[in-house]
Design an enzyme around this catalytic site. Structure first.
Site, mmCIF file in Angstrom:
data_model
loop_
_atom_site.group_PDB
_atom_site.id
_atom_site.type_symbol
_atom_site.label_atom_id
_atom_site.label_comp_id
_atom_site.label_asym_id
_atom_site.label_seq_id
_atom_site.Cartn_x
_atom_site.Cartn_y
_atom_site.Cartn_z
ATOM 1 N N ASP A 110 0.802 -1.219 0.000
ATOM 2 C CA ASP A 110 0.000 0.000 0.000
ATOM 3 C C ASP A 110 0.836 1.270 0.000
ATOM 4 O O ASP A 110 0.603 2.185 -0.798
ATOM 5 C CB ASP A 110 -0.937 0.001 1.217
ATOM 6 C CG ASP A 110 -1.732 1.288 1.325
ATOM 7 O OD1 ASP A 110 -2.799 1.383 0.691
ATOM 8 O OD2 ASP A 110 -1.281 2.221 2.021
ATOM 9 N N ALA A 151 -4.776 2.703 -0.816
ATOM 10 C CA ALA A 151 -4.662 1.936 -2.056
ATOM 11 C C ALA A 151 -5.209 0.522 -1.887
ATOM 12 O O ALA A 151 -5.945 0.020 -2.742
ATOM 13 C CB ALA A 151 -3.207 1.901 -2.522
ATOM 14 N N ASP A 152 -4.848 -0.130 -0.794
ATOM 15 C CA ASP A 152 -5.364 -1.478 -0.522
ATOM 16 C C ASP A 152 -6.890 -1.476 -0.455
ATOM 17 O O ASP A 152 -7.561 -2.309 -1.076
ATOM 18 C CB ASP A 152 -4.825 -1.997 0.812
ATOM 19 C CG ASP A 152 -3.482 -2.694 0.681
ATOM 20 O OD1 ASP A 152 -3.141 -3.121 -0.427
ATOM 21 O OD2 ASP A 152 -2.786 -2.809 1.703
ATOM 22 N N LEU A 153 -7.432 -0.580 0.346
ATOM 23 C CA LEU A 153 -8.875 -0.582 0.585
ATOM 24 C C LEU A 153 -9.650 -0.256 -0.679
ATOM 25 O O LEU A 153 -10.648 -0.912 -0.999
ATOM 26 C CB LEU A 153 -9.222 0.411 1.693
ATOM 27 C CG LEU A 153 -8.637 0.105 3.076
ATOM 28 C CD1 LEU A 153 -8.967 1.215 4.052
ATOM 29 C CD2 LEU A 153 -9.144 -1.229 3.600
#
Length: 397
Positions: free
Chosen positions: A142, A170-172
């Site tokens: 991320d 970014a991950d979420l």
């Protein structure tokens, strides 16, 4: 324990979950929370240290990410394990994975293979940098995506250096966009009868989330910089001192600017040539912020918030996480829901942020133990108790 759907909305959908860490489990949680029958496929060996598996299994993070799912341990590197997985694919609607791009092909479970087994299958794939291209095989994380996709260059105070966001944006968002893509593919399948491959990546998601900041560059040629607590373009919007702390104030557009000036007793600012347009207020933000701070320091935060809300000017407290959950409006909306978990007993988790009037979501089941549902899942394929025991003894499940 048979599948307990968290909602009626997606209860007809079966999902095979090959994900780990955060972006993938975030995607699948969206489907599980709306009722999909999610089978989490995990390795039968000792769990690793990849952040959402292994030692972290009893963490609050893992419990939240993997609620409303069932678990099957399965060695996909073994021929028998891969064969069992493909039998599950025959009956499934969706497979989700977030391996590096080449891994699924090495395991023999790429999209071409899955669609040959089940032409209606939807494969959702999340990677760090995309499924192809010069950076496709790089490991993704991320914070790397936040930096490469520009977010850290516009986060934080000017002159203080780059700053990451306080959550793994970014991950979420990659997980959320993958879930959205899967739902679009399932809707399209109702017309065509065919599945398809849905792909996204951390850098694509992060670039999309730049939103108006990206548009400023692509359309207007501006390269945004850091603005700290100020809004990049709409002033005065930011953090202001009060007699007992700080509050947020958000002033956008001439109408709210006029309300704001009247509320703080400075109608003269509305026609001040330094501040009479949005562009001038942005250009002269330092001077304007200093003038506002002189006024806001004269009263408590709560009194200012009450005054601004009455005047139609957005304003609010700056809460820590505990204070946020104690806010009356947050409690009224029941944003935190109760659930029974193995490691924490009766506890609370954040619910889905949208409500459906006929098919609401709930937290129906805690995160599963490793392989907790292996017997019932394999029995649904027609395997007998002896076969299942043999597979377990040989480490296939």
């Amino acid at each position: 324990m048979p599948h307990r759907p968290a909602s009626d909305a997606l209860k007809r959908i079966t999902v095979l979950d090959l994900t780990r860490v955060r972006s993938g489990p975030t995607c699948v949680r969206q489907l599980a929370d709306w009722g999909a029958d999610v089978v989490r496929i995990e390795t039968p060996a000792a769990f690793g240290d990849d952040g959402a598996v292994g030692a972290a299994r009893d963490s609050a993070d893992f419990q939240s990410l993997n609620r409303n799912k069932r678990s099957l341990t399965l060695d996909l590197k073994a021929a028998e394990g891969r064969a069992l997985f493909l039998r599950l694919v025959e009956r499934a609607d969706v497979v989700v994975e977030n391996f590096r791009p080449a891994v699924k092909d090495r395991l023999g479970i790429g999209y071409e293979t899955l669609s040959a087994v089940n032409p209606r299958i939807v494969l959702g794939s999340i990677s760090g940098f995309g499924q192809d291209g010069p950076d496709a095989d790089r490991p993704g994380f991320d914070q790397i995506a936040q930096g490469m996709a520009g977010l850290m260059s516009i986060t934080g105070e000017p002159g203080r250096g780059p700053m990451r966001a306080g959550i793994p944006v970014a991950d979420l968002t990659a997980g959320l966009f993958c879930a959205l893509g899967i739902l679009v593919a399932l809707l399209e399948r109702e017309q065509s009868g065919a599945g398809q491959w849905v792909t996204t990546s951390l850098i694509e998601a992060q670039a999309f989330m730049l939103d108006f900041q990206a548009a400023r560059y692509l359309i207007a040629g501006e390269v945004p910089g850091q603005a700290g607590n100020d809004h990049p373009t709409s002033m005065p919007t930011g953090v202001y001192p009060t007699a007992d702390g700080h509050i947020n104030i958000g002033v956008a557009g001439q109408r709210i600017w006029q309300r704001f000036c009247a509320a703080i007793g400075r109608d003269d600012w509305f026609d001040d040539p330094r501040f009479d347009t949005a562009g001038k207020r942005s250009d002269n933000r330092k001077a304007l912020n200093a003038l506002i701070a002189e006024v806001t320091r004269s009263r408590t935060g709560e009194s200012w918030i009450a005054l601004f809300n009455e005047a139609g000017v957005p304003a609010g407290r700056i809460n820590d996480i505990r204070e946020m959950f104690d806010e009356p409006q947050f409690e009224h909306l029941e944003i935190a829901q109760e659930v029974e978990t193995a490691p924490f007993g009766r506890t609370r988790m954040v619910r889905q942020p949208m409500r459906l009037s006929r098919t609401p979501s709930r937290i129906a089941a805690p995160a599963p133990g490793p392989g907790e549902h292996a017997g019932e899942i394999l029995a649904s394929l027609g395997l007998g108790a002896g076969e299942i025991a043999d597979l377990r003894a040989r480490g296939v499940i």
